[in-house]
Design a protein around this motif. Sequence first.
Motif, PDB file in Angstrom:
ATOM      1  N   ALA A 104     -75.639  49.351  -6.427  1.00  0.00           N
ATOM      2  CA  ALA A 104     -77.048  49.697  -6.339  1.00  0.00           C
ATOM      3  C   ALA A 104     -77.454  50.083  -4.914  1.00  0.00           C
ATOM      4  O   ALA A 104     -76.752  49.765  -3.944  1.00  0.00           O
ATOM      5  N   LEU A 105     -78.601  50.757  -4.831  1.00  0.00           N
ATOM      6  CA  LEU A 105     -79.152  51.226  -3.563  1.00  0.00           C
ATOM      7  C   LEU A 105     -80.574  50.713  -3.399  1.00  0.00           C
ATOM      8  O   LEU A 105     -81.319  50.602  -4.374  1.00  0.00           O
ATOM      9  N   ALA A 106     -80.953  50.449  -2.145  1.00  0.00           N
ATOM     10  CA  ALA A 106     -82.338  50.106  -1.800  1.00  0.00           C
ATOM     11  C   ALA A 106     -82.538  50.453  -0.333  1.00  0.00           C
ATOM     12  O   ALA A 106     -81.780  49.979   0.522  1.00  0.00           O
ATOM     13  N   GLY A 107     -83.538  51.285  -0.046  1.00  0.00           N
ATOM     14  CA  GLY A 107     -83.702  51.749   1.326  1.00  0.00           C
ATOM     15  C   GLY A 107     -82.458  52.512   1.728  1.00  0.00           C
ATOM     16  O   GLY A 107     -81.981  53.376   0.992  1.00  0.00           O
ATOM     17  N   THR A 108     -81.890  52.157   2.870  1.00  0.00           N
ATOM     18  CA  THR A 108     -80.637  52.779   3.307  1.00  0.00           C
ATOM     19  C   THR A 108     -79.447  51.859   3.065  1.00  0.00           C
ATOM     20  O   THR A 108     -78.370  52.063   3.624  1.00  0.00           O
ATOM     21  N   TRP A 109     -79.623  50.843   2.234  1.00  0.00           N
ATOM     22  CA  TRP A 109     -78.561  49.881   1.945  1.00  0.00           C
ATOM     23  C   TRP A 109     -77.897  50.182   0.611  1.00  0.00           C
ATOM     24  O   TRP A 109     -78.526  50.686  -0.311  1.00  0.00           O
ATOM     25  N   CYS A 110     -76.635  49.831   0.521  1.00  0.00           N
ATOM     26  CA  CYS A 110     -75.891  49.843  -0.738  1.00  0.00           C
ATOM     27  C   CYS A 110     -75.379  48.424  -0.943  1.00  0.00           C
ATOM     28  O   CYS A 110     -75.112  47.709   0.026  1.00  0.00           O
ATOM     29  N   GLY A 111     -75.243  48.010  -2.192  1.00  0.00           N
ATOM     30  CA  GLY A 111     -74.713  46.678  -2.468  1.00  0.00           C
ATOM     31  C   GLY A 111     -74.120  46.624  -3.859  1.00  0.00           C
ATOM     32  O   GLY A 111     -74.401  47.477  -4.701  1.00  0.00           O
ATOM     33  N   SER A 118     -77.854  38.454 -11.836  1.00  0.00           N
ATOM     34  CA  SER A 118     -78.994  37.846 -11.156  1.00  0.00           C
ATOM     35  C   SER A 118     -80.184  38.787 -11.247  1.00  0.00           C
ATOM     36  O   SER A 118     -80.024  39.957 -11.594  1.00  0.00           O
ATOM     37  N   PRO A 119     -81.368  38.296 -10.904  1.00  0.00           N
ATOM     38  CA  PRO A 119     -82.505  39.212 -10.797  1.00  0.00           C
ATOM     39  C   PRO A 119     -82.251  40.186  -9.649  1.00  0.00           C
ATOM     40  O   PRO A 119     -81.474  39.890  -8.727  1.00  0.00           O
ATOM     41  N   GLY A 120     -82.887  41.353  -9.700  1.00  0.00           N
ATOM     42  CA  GLY A 120     -82.716  42.293  -8.605  1.00  0.00           C
ATOM     43  C   GLY A 120     -83.598  43.512  -8.754  1.00  0.00           C
ATOM     44  O   GLY A 120     -83.900  43.940  -9.858  1.00  0.00           O
ATOM     45  N   GLY A 121     -83.973  44.078  -7.612  1.00  0.00           N
ATOM     46  CA  GLY A 121     -84.861  45.228  -7.617  1.00  0.00           C
ATOM     47  C   GLY A 121     -84.266  46.481  -7.026  1.00  0.00           C
ATOM     48  O   GLY A 121     -84.991  47.415  -6.691  1.00  0.00           O
ATOM     49  N   TRP A 122     -82.945  46.518  -6.882  1.00  0.00           N
ATOM     50  CA  TRP A 122     -82.299  47.702  -6.327  1.00  0.00           C
ATOM     51  C   TRP A 122     -82.049  48.731  -7.418  1.00  0.00           C
ATOM     52  O   TRP A 122     -82.000  48.402  -8.608  1.00  0.00           O
ATOM     53  N   ARG A 123     -81.855  49.988  -7.028  1.00  0.00           N
ATOM     54  CA  ARG A 123     -81.609  51.095  -7.962  1.00  0.00           C
ATOM     55  C   ARG A 123     -80.127  51.122  -8.350  1.00  0.00           C
ATOM     56  O   ARG A 123     -79.264  51.389  -7.511  1.00  0.00           O
ATOM     57  N   ILE A 124     -79.835  50.879  -9.613  1.00  0.00           N
ATOM     58  CA  ILE A 124     -78.456  50.799 -10.089  1.00  0.00           C
ATOM     59  C   ILE A 124     -77.921  52.201 -10.375  1.00  0.00           C
ATOM     60  O   ILE A 124     -78.485  52.939 -11.182  1.00  0.00           O
TER      61      ILE A 124
END
Length: 196
Positions: free
Chosen positions: A147-154, A160-166
């Motif tokens: 997933a991506l969020a801002g300039t981060w990847c993870g 788990s709960p999460g708000g990143w773009r999968i």
Amino acid sequence: MRTRPVGPSALLVEVAGPAEALALAAWVREQGLPVVDVVPAAETVLLDGADRTTVLAALRDWVPSAEPPDGDLVEVPVTYDGEDLDAVAEAWGVTTAEVVERHASLTFVSAFCGFAPGFAYLAGLPDELAVPRLDSPRPRVPAGSVALAGTWCGVYPTSSPGGWRIIGRTDVGLWDPRREPPALLPPGTRVRFVPA
């Protein structure tokens, strides 16, 4: 660089960003400074169990660098079929195939771990490709979601709960307490995503 004491025996060092934090953490370890633990984050490095006088004197010799150390390279196979892949393509103004191509062409660096055991915040997405988090987090993101969020990847190591773009998923195990180190992507590790 600014420093401030934390608790009875820790020192927090504030730096310009994740690459500088990684570089400082590596330098502290290489110098063998009297600390128990070195914990990099996005814009800080916590030096726990520090002999503050010795560490503060040594820090005067450190020259800030935005170049992170060359860590091991880990390739992570990804099936790019995430539920936010279309939204990321729209945000980037490209096709989903071009999202895959761009993402797989980058080399990320594990800046720090947090959120959950084995979750590495991977730096390396250019500012122009930054994507916002979801307005409302999902109650459950499957383990292995890339997933991506801002300039981060993870990559989510567990459900788990999460708000990143999968954008995809992997079967790679990110956390194993029987492995040394337990995290597959400890700070400093370089990461390439390979379309499966």
